[in-house]
Motif scaffolding. Structure first.
Motif, PDB file in Angstrom:
ATOM      1  N   PRO A  54       0.836  -1.200   0.000  1.00 16.64           N
ATOM      2  CA  PRO A  54       0.000   0.000   0.000  1.00 16.64           C
ATOM      3  C   PRO A  54       0.873   1.253   0.000  1.00 16.64           C
ATOM      4  CG  PRO A  54       0.010  -1.026   2.170  1.00 16.64           C
ATOM      5  CD  PRO A  54       0.715  -1.970   1.237  1.00 16.64           C
ATOM      6  N   ALA A  55       0.563   2.188  -0.893  1.00 19.80           N
ATOM      7  CA  ALA A  55       1.424   3.363  -1.055  1.00 19.80           C
ATOM      8  C   ALA A  55       0.703   4.675  -0.819  1.00 19.80           C
ATOM      9  CB  ALA A  55       2.049   3.370  -2.456  1.00 19.80           C
ATOM     10  N   GLY A  56      -0.510   4.821  -1.352  1.00 21.54           N
ATOM     11  CA  GLY A  56      -1.230   6.077  -1.233  1.00 21.54           C
ATOM     12  C   GLY A  56      -2.529   5.912  -0.476  1.00 21.54           C
ATOM     13  N   VAL A  57      -2.978   6.988   0.179  1.00 20.36           N
ATOM     14  CA  VAL A  57      -4.230   6.972   0.932  1.00 20.36           C
ATOM     15  C   VAL A  57      -4.999   8.252   0.618  1.00 20.36           C
ATOM     16  CG1 VAL A  57      -5.287   6.595   3.194  1.00 20.36           C
ATOM     17  CG2 VAL A  57      -2.929   5.876   2.806  1.00 20.36           C
ATOM     18  N   ALA A  58      -6.312   8.141   0.500  1.00 18.13           N
ATOM     19  CA  ALA A  58      -7.186   9.299   0.326  1.00 18.13           C
ATOM     20  C   ALA A  58      -8.486   9.015   1.069  1.00 18.13           C
ATOM     21  CB  ALA A  58      -7.458   9.570  -1.151  1.00 18.13           C
ATOM     22  N   VAL A  59      -9.109  10.061   1.591  1.00 21.60           N
ATOM     23  CA  VAL A  59     -10.296   9.898   2.420  1.00 21.60           C
ATOM     24  C   VAL A  59     -11.422  10.778   1.895  1.00 21.60           C
ATOM     25  CG1 VAL A  59     -11.187   9.914   4.774  1.00 21.60           C
ATOM     26  CG2 VAL A  59      -8.743   9.599   4.390  1.00 21.60           C
ATOM     27  N   GLY A  60     -12.633  10.218   1.831  1.00 18.20           N
ATOM     28  CA  GLY A  60     -13.772  11.013   1.415  1.00 18.20           C
ATOM     29  C   GLY A  60     -15.012  10.171   1.255  1.00 18.20           C
ATOM     30  N   GLY A  62     -16.977   8.942   3.313  1.00 24.31           N
ATOM     31  CA  GLY A  62     -17.078   7.829   4.241  1.00 24.31           C
ATOM     32  C   GLY A  62     -16.173   6.663   3.929  1.00 24.31           C
ATOM     33  N   LYS A  63     -15.377   6.765   2.881  1.00 22.20           N
ATOM     34  CA  LYS A  63     -14.491   5.669   2.482  1.00 22.20           C
ATOM     35  C   LYS A  63     -13.032   6.081   2.623  1.00 22.20           C
ATOM     36  CE  LYS A  63     -17.791   4.142  -1.060  1.00 22.20           C
ATOM     37  NZ  LYS A  63     -18.003   3.944  -2.523  1.00 22.20           N
ATOM     38  N   ILE A  64     -12.184   5.088   2.791  1.00 18.69           N
ATOM     39  CA  ILE A  64     -10.738   5.289   2.757  1.00 18.69           C
ATOM     40  C   ILE A  64     -10.227   4.551   1.528  1.00 18.69           C
ATOM     41  CG2 ILE A  64      -8.543   4.920   3.938  1.00 18.69           C
ATOM     42  CD1 ILE A  64     -10.167   4.816   6.572  1.00 18.69           C
ATOM     43  N   TYR A  65      -9.643   5.295   0.594  1.00 17.20           N
ATOM     44  CA  TYR A  65      -9.116   4.687  -0.621  1.00 17.20           C
ATOM     45  C   TYR A  65      -7.623   4.412  -0.447  1.00 17.20           C
ATOM     46  CZ  TYR A  65     -13.466   6.099  -2.872  1.00 17.20           C
ATOM     47  OH  TYR A  65     -14.797   6.254  -3.214  1.00 17.20           O
ATOM     48  N   GLY A 122     -11.202  14.360  -5.819  1.00 17.72           N
ATOM     49  CA  GLY A 122     -11.583  15.635  -6.401  1.00 17.72           C
ATOM     50  C   GLY A 122     -12.848  16.179  -5.779  1.00 17.72           C
ATOM     51  N   GLN A 123     -13.320  17.278  -6.288  1.00 19.81           N
ATOM     52  CA  GLN A 123     -14.464  17.978  -5.712  1.00 19.81           C
ATOM     53  C   GLN A 123     -15.787  17.259  -5.914  1.00 19.81           C
ATOM     54  OE1 GLN A 123     -13.756  21.733  -7.856  1.00 19.81           O
ATOM     55  NE2 GLN A 123     -13.258  22.708  -5.905  1.00 19.81           N
ATOM     56  N   HIS A 124     -15.840  16.357  -6.892  1.00 17.82           N
ATOM     57  CA  HIS A 124     -17.110  15.706  -7.213  1.00 17.82           C
ATOM     58  C   HIS A 124     -17.045  14.195  -6.992  1.00 17.82           C
ATOM     59  CE1 HIS A 124     -18.267  19.561  -8.827  1.00 17.82           C
ATOM     60  NE2 HIS A 124     -17.194  19.557  -9.604  1.00 17.82           N
ATOM     61  N   GLY A 125     -16.153  13.758  -6.108  1.00 17.75           N
ATOM     62  CA  GLY A 125     -16.071  12.346  -5.774  1.00 17.75           C
ATOM     63  C   GLY A 125     -15.188  11.531  -6.686  1.00 17.75           C
ATOM     64  N   GLU A 126     -14.556  12.150  -7.676  1.00 18.17           N
ATOM     65  CA  GLU A 126     -13.653  11.427  -8.564  1.00 18.17           C
ATOM     66  C   GLU A 126     -12.314  11.197  -7.856  1.00 18.17           C
ATOM     67  OE1 GLU A 126     -13.059  15.818  -9.728  1.00 18.17           O
ATOM     68  OE2 GLU A 126     -14.548  14.519  -8.767  1.00 18.17           O
ATOM     69  N   LEU A 127     -11.648  10.099  -8.170  1.00 19.24           N
ATOM     70  CA  LEU A 127     -10.367   9.768  -7.551  1.00 19.24           C
ATOM     71  C   LEU A 127      -9.262   9.877  -8.597  1.00 19.24           C
ATOM     72  CD1 LEU A 127      -9.108   8.672  -4.832  1.00 19.24           C
ATOM     73  CD2 LEU A 127      -9.105   6.433  -5.962  1.00 19.24           C
ATOM     74  N   ARG A 138      -4.435   9.101 -14.021  1.00 21.18           N
ATOM     75  CA  ARG A 138      -5.701   8.440 -14.342  1.00 21.18           C
ATOM     76  C   ARG A 138      -6.781   8.975 -13.402  1.00 21.18           C
ATOM     77  NH1 ARG A 138      -3.910   3.381 -16.230  1.00 21.18           N
ATOM     78  NH2 ARG A 138      -5.957   2.998 -17.155  1.00 21.18           N
ATOM     79  N   VAL A 139      -8.029   8.757 -13.750  1.00 17.85           N
ATOM     80  CA  VAL A 139      -9.124   9.184 -12.891  1.00 17.85           C
ATOM     81  C   VAL A 139     -10.185   8.094 -12.838  1.00 17.85           C
ATOM     82  CG1 VAL A 139     -10.273  10.460 -14.770  1.00 17.85           C
ATOM     83  CG2 VAL A 139     -10.783  11.025 -12.372  1.00 17.85           C
ATOM     84  N   LEU A 140     -10.614   7.785 -11.633  1.00 25.03           N
ATOM     85  CA  LEU A 140     -11.707   6.840 -11.414  1.00 25.03           C
ATOM     86  C   LEU A 140     -12.962   7.662 -11.115  1.00 25.03           C
ATOM     87  CD1 LEU A 140     -13.000   4.056 -10.785  1.00 25.03           C
ATOM     88  CD2 LEU A 140     -12.095   4.284  -8.446  1.00 25.03           C
ATOM     89  N   SER A 141     -13.942   7.582 -11.982  1.00 23.08           N
ATOM     90  CA  SER A 141     -15.150   8.392 -11.833  1.00 23.08           C
ATOM     91  C   SER A 141     -16.104   7.737 -10.837  1.00 23.08           C
ATOM     92  CB  SER A 141     -15.839   8.560 -13.184  1.00 23.08           C
ATOM     93  OG  SER A 141     -16.304   7.306 -13.652  1.00 23.08           O
ATOM     94  N   PRO A 142     -17.017   8.514 -10.264  1.00 22.96           N
ATOM     95  CA  PRO A 142     -17.984   7.937  -9.329  1.00 22.96           C
ATOM     96  C   PRO A 142     -18.857   6.854  -9.952  1.00 22.96           C
ATOM     97  CG  PRO A 142     -17.928  10.329  -9.096  1.00 22.96           C
ATOM     98  CD  PRO A 142     -17.113   9.988 -10.319  1.00 22.96           C
ATOM     99  N   ASP A 143     -19.012   6.865 -11.276  1.00 22.37           N
ATOM    100  CA  ASP A 143     -19.830   5.835 -11.918  1.00 22.37           C
ATOM    101  C   ASP A 143     -19.029   4.591 -12.271  1.00 22.37           C
ATOM    102  OD1 ASP A 143     -18.333   6.673 -14.055  1.00 22.37           O
ATOM    103  OD2 ASP A 143     -20.018   7.310 -15.308  1.00 22.37           O
TER     104      ASP A 143
END
Length: 418
Positions: A54-60, A62-65, A122-127, A138-143
């Motif tokens: 595991p290398a990177g962490v992001a929070v938002g 209610g989830k921890i990515y 990001g501001q709209h839930g994108e990672l 790269r970007v992982l969209s909410p959908d």
């Protein structure tokens, strides 16, 4: 506001008593929130789930990515305590130590990465994902779809311009700000604007990770920590004494050396990797070489080893695994950090293949909201370390008496007449 003054030796202290703010003092507590410590890619119940590196962490939301770099996966720790792969995949190689990298956009679980490292929401839930060996963002969209946001996986380089034509070379760290900008620790610090332009910024020398707080940038760099104020002014807190950096003759260090700061008591900063902003004046960072967690206060210039055992010459491995009080905690190749909305710090403990949480009992006080602000000259602690200085002792005593205090600024003795 009521003002009181006190004279301590040659140092003038100005105490500003404002409206009380809440603060707690004491030692932080470390616990494991995900990962069994066994190498693998298995999802499931948090403490039985497996990670490779595991290398990177992001929070938002209610989830921890988590970016599991060696597993070529992005995982999420759900509020239910379940760990689930949300993007990437691929089988383990025969050794079981890693998954082969690839490159593919599309549906999240069919997408492929090559050493995803830094991640940021990001501001709209994108990672956003720094896909290191694919040389792109790269970007992982909410959908649930992965797409290439910037860069070219087949053509690494250092090219600015619109996102589709821009080039990156092994991007590592990534952070977003409240204005929709994306900062990338690449060969240089890069900025991706909301309008889709990639520009290189003249801060640092070789950035490794970046954090943003109130429009202030905190950059972990090969030569230390670089702090960039909103007006573009930068300061360098070097990982080794200033003279060693500035006497190399390397022109890349020229502007940084002019802004180099001497740490309190000539303390050793360490070699920062992951970084997170606790406030506008204090950061926490990982020192992967000594397996420690450290903090830097950019006002007092004080460095503290708050987790692990400092081993500045690296003659022996200080790594380990232990939860509990921070002073007794142990880590193995700690990497990425993130701070959630409550002030809890999340850590990707790469060598231990676990995600740890650091619940800080001491909430760093922002000088703009402090009950008491101390202004002191360097002579308060010029011949000692910060914890033993007069200002630190005053601060500690006032905190114990329930008067939260923060050191907001230092008055240079040569300028006391200003």
């Amino acid at each position: 506001m009521r003002l009181a003054t006190a004279l301590v030796g040659p140092v003038f202290l100005l105490l500003c008593f404002a409206s009380p703010v809440s603060a707690e003092n004491g030692e932080g507590v470390v616990q494991t929130i995900a990962g069994s410590g066994i190498s693998g890619v298995a999802d499931g119940e948090s403490l039985r789930a497996q990670f490779l590196m595991p290398a990177g962490v992001a929070v938002g939301s209610g989830k921890i990515y988590v970016s599991d770099s060696a597993a070529q996966r992005i995982k999420a720790i759900l509020p239910s305590g379940i760990v689930r792969t949300v993007a990437g995949g691929g089988p383990l190689v025969d050794s079981g130590l890693y998954v082969r990298g690839g490159y593919r956009d599309g549906a999240a679980l069919q997408a492929r990465f090559n050493r995803p490292t830094g991640i940021a929401l990001g501001q709209h839930g994108e990672l956003y994902i720094a896909d290191t060996y694919n040389h792109c963002i790269r970007v992982l969209s909410p959908d649930g779809r992965v797409s290439t946001f910037a860069g070219n996986a087949r053509k690494p380089g250092l090219r600015d311009g619109p996102r589709p034509v821009a080039q990156f070379t092994r991007p590592l760290g990534i952070a977003t700000d409240t204005e929709g900008n994306l900062y990338v620790a690449d060969v240089q610090l890069r900025k991706i604007t909301p309008t889709g332009d990639v520009v290189s910024l003249p801060f640092g020398s070789t950035p490794l990770a970046v954090a943003v707080k109130n429009r202030t940038l905190f950059i972990s760099d090969l030569i230390g920590i670089v702090v960039v104020a909103p007006d573009g002014t930068q300061k360098l807190f070097p990982s080794t004494p200033v003279r060693r950096q500035c006497n190399t003759g390397n022109p890349a260090f020229a502007s940084l050396c002019k802004s180099a700061e001497r740490l309190s008591g000539d303390a050793f900063l360490g070699f920062p990797l992951g970084i997170a902003a606790l406030s506008r004046t204090r950061v926490m960072f990982t020192d992967v070489r000594s397996d420690t967690i450290r903090t830097l206060d950019i006002v007092t210039k004080n460095v503290d080893v708050v987790g692990g055992v400092a081993n500045e010459d690296f003659s022996a491995d200080g790594g380990g695994y232990r939860n509990g009080p921070m002073s007794a905690s142990r880590y193995n190749a700690p990497y990425g950090l993130a701070v959630d909305a409550t002030g809890r710090v999340l850590l990707a403990d790469a060598g231990n293949k676990r995600i740890r949480s650091i619940q800080l009992d001491e909430h760093p006080t922002d000088p703009s909201t402090a009950s008491i602000v101390i202004f002191g000259g360097p002579s308060v602690y010029y011949a000692t370390t910060w914890p033993q200085s007069i200002a630190a002792l005053v601060q500690s005593d006032l905190n114990r008496k329930g008067r939260p205090v923060a050191v907001a600024a230092q008055i240079d003795q040569q300028n006391t007449g200003d």
